[in-house]
Design an enzyme around this catalytic site. Sequence first.
Site, PDB file in Angstrom:
ATOM      1  N   GLY A  45       0.867  -1.209   0.008  1.00 34.99           N
ATOM      2  CA  GLY A  45       0.143   0.074  -0.172  1.00 34.99           C
ATOM      3  C   GLY A  45       0.828   1.207  -0.186  1.00 34.99           C
ATOM      4  O   GLY A  45       2.089   1.153   0.551  1.00 34.99           O
ATOM      5  N   GLN A  50       2.775   9.836   1.191  1.00 33.17           N
ATOM      6  CA  GLN A  50       4.138   9.341   1.134  1.00 33.17           C
ATOM      7  C   GLN A  50       4.975   9.598  -0.098  1.00 33.17           C
ATOM      8  O   GLN A  50       5.900   9.300  -0.252  1.00 33.17           O
ATOM      9  CB  GLN A  50       3.981   7.784   1.266  1.00 33.17           C
ATOM     10  CG  GLN A  50       3.495   7.387   2.546  1.00 33.17           C
ATOM     11  CD  GLN A  50       3.315   5.844   2.784  1.00 33.17           C
ATOM     12  OE1 GLN A  50       2.224   5.261   2.087  1.00 33.17           O
ATOM     13  NE2 GLN A  50       4.330   5.098   3.331  1.00 33.17           N
ATOM     14  N   CYS A  98       6.149   0.069   7.418  1.00 32.92           N
ATOM     15  CA  CYS A  98       5.686   1.388   6.464  1.00 32.92           C
ATOM     16  C   CYS A  98       6.856   1.752   5.653  1.00 32.92           C
ATOM     17  O   CYS A  98       7.812   1.902   6.200  1.00 32.92           O
ATOM     18  CB  CYS A  98       5.147   2.354   7.392  1.00 32.92           C
ATOM     19  SG  CYS A  98       4.770   3.644   6.472  1.00 32.92           S
ATOM     20  N   LEU A  99       6.509   2.061   4.422  1.00 37.64           N
ATOM     21  CA  LEU A  99       7.764   2.415   3.612  1.00 37.64           C
ATOM     22  C   LEU A  99       8.132   3.733   4.246  1.00 37.64           C
ATOM     23  O   LEU A  99       9.508   3.940   3.839  1.00 37.64           O
ATOM     24  CB  LEU A  99       7.027   2.457   2.266  1.00 37.64           C
ATOM     25  CG  LEU A  99       6.697   1.158   1.617  1.00 37.64           C
ATOM     26  CD1 LEU A  99       6.038   1.497   0.296  1.00 37.64           C
ATOM     27  CD2 LEU A  99       7.643   0.020   1.306  1.00 37.64           C
ATOM     28  N   HIS A 140      -4.333   1.271   7.526  1.00 38.19           N
ATOM     29  CA  HIS A 140      -2.895   1.635   7.516  1.00 38.19           C
ATOM     30  C   HIS A 140      -2.707   2.824   6.666  1.00 38.19           C
ATOM     31  O   HIS A 140      -2.246   3.974   6.980  1.00 38.19           O
ATOM     32  CB  HIS A 140      -1.774   0.565   7.500  1.00 38.19           C
ATOM     33  CG  HIS A 140      -0.530   1.219   7.319  1.00 38.19           C
ATOM     34  ND1 HIS A 140       0.301   0.913   8.403  1.00 38.19           N
ATOM     35  CD2 HIS A 140       0.128   1.888   6.509  1.00 38.19           C
ATOM     36  CE1 HIS A 140       1.601   1.168   8.310  1.00 38.19           C
ATOM     37  NE2 HIS A 140       1.474   1.882   7.081  1.00 38.19           N
ATOM     38  N   GLU A 141      -3.043   2.723   5.504  1.00 36.62           N
ATOM     39  CA  GLU A 141      -2.982   3.708   4.260  1.00 36.62           C
ATOM     40  C   GLU A 141      -3.608   4.925   4.554  1.00 36.62           C
ATOM     41  O   GLU A 141      -3.409   5.966   4.338  1.00 36.62           O
ATOM     42  CB  GLU A 141      -3.188   3.209   2.939  1.00 36.62           C
ATOM     43  CG  GLU A 141      -2.075   1.749   2.721  1.00 36.62           C
ATOM     44  CD  GLU A 141      -0.862   2.220   2.682  1.00 36.62           C
ATOM     45  OE1 GLU A 141      -0.331   3.408   2.614  1.00 36.62           O
ATOM     46  OE2 GLU A 141      -0.039   1.196   3.080  1.00 36.62           O
ATOM     47  N   HIS A 144      -2.535   7.530   7.009  1.00 35.47           N
ATOM     48  CA  HIS A 144      -1.659   8.613   6.420  1.00 35.47           C
ATOM     49  C   HIS A 144      -2.297   9.878   6.131  1.00 35.47           C
ATOM     50  O   HIS A 144      -1.717  10.913   5.785  1.00 35.47           O
ATOM     51  CB  HIS A 144      -0.719   7.954   5.152  1.00 35.47           C
ATOM     52  CG  HIS A 144       0.415   7.054   5.531  1.00 35.47           C
ATOM     53  ND1 HIS A 144       1.510   7.653   5.943  1.00 35.47           N
ATOM     54  CD2 HIS A 144       0.364   5.873   5.461  1.00 35.47           C
ATOM     55  CE1 HIS A 144       2.213   6.500   6.494  1.00 35.47           C
ATOM     56  NE2 HIS A 144       1.598   5.342   5.820  1.00 35.47           N
TER      57      HIS A 144
END
Length: 185
Positions: A45, A50, A98-99, A140-141, A144
Amino acid sequence: MILPVFLYGQPVLRKEAEDVPKDYPDLKQLVANMFETMYNADGVGLAAPQVGLSIRLVVIDGDVMGDDFPECKGFKRALINPEFLERSEEEIAMEEGCLSLPGIHEKVSRSKTVRVRYWDENWEEHEEVVEGFAARIVQHECEHLTGHVFIDNVSAIRRQLNKGKLNSIIKGTVRCSYRAKAVGK
């Protein structure tokens, strides 16, 4: 086109994202670029903040998790202006990464099931119930988009234990296998 992933400490990750207007320029190309960026970073995701854009857009492809989590099989979506209509009271705690926080993994509790409304890249409206690990990815996404990251959901002691890693991310000394943009670099 692969975009840089903005790392923890970047101000855009702490901003409340704005709705995507229907006339957003090159939206389909942005969605394609975000998927490409996510795949390049081995993610499931990615949210627009991000990649430095404070807009309410996330892309998800949980298919790679399908063997362990059948609900993720074929779960590929672009969610524009997502809104949670319901969240189950039942929560499940699982480790997340997380990225934007490379090298950090912590256990986070999230609703087992969510009902979400969103528009896709063709501006078709969807409302669906998402369960299990797919629901975790969506939550999660979408988090953000509210200016939060998953580390905000762990205890103060766990955040303190990760302080050295968080500082390395902010300074830009953390190693990533993907294109990233740190505050210190």
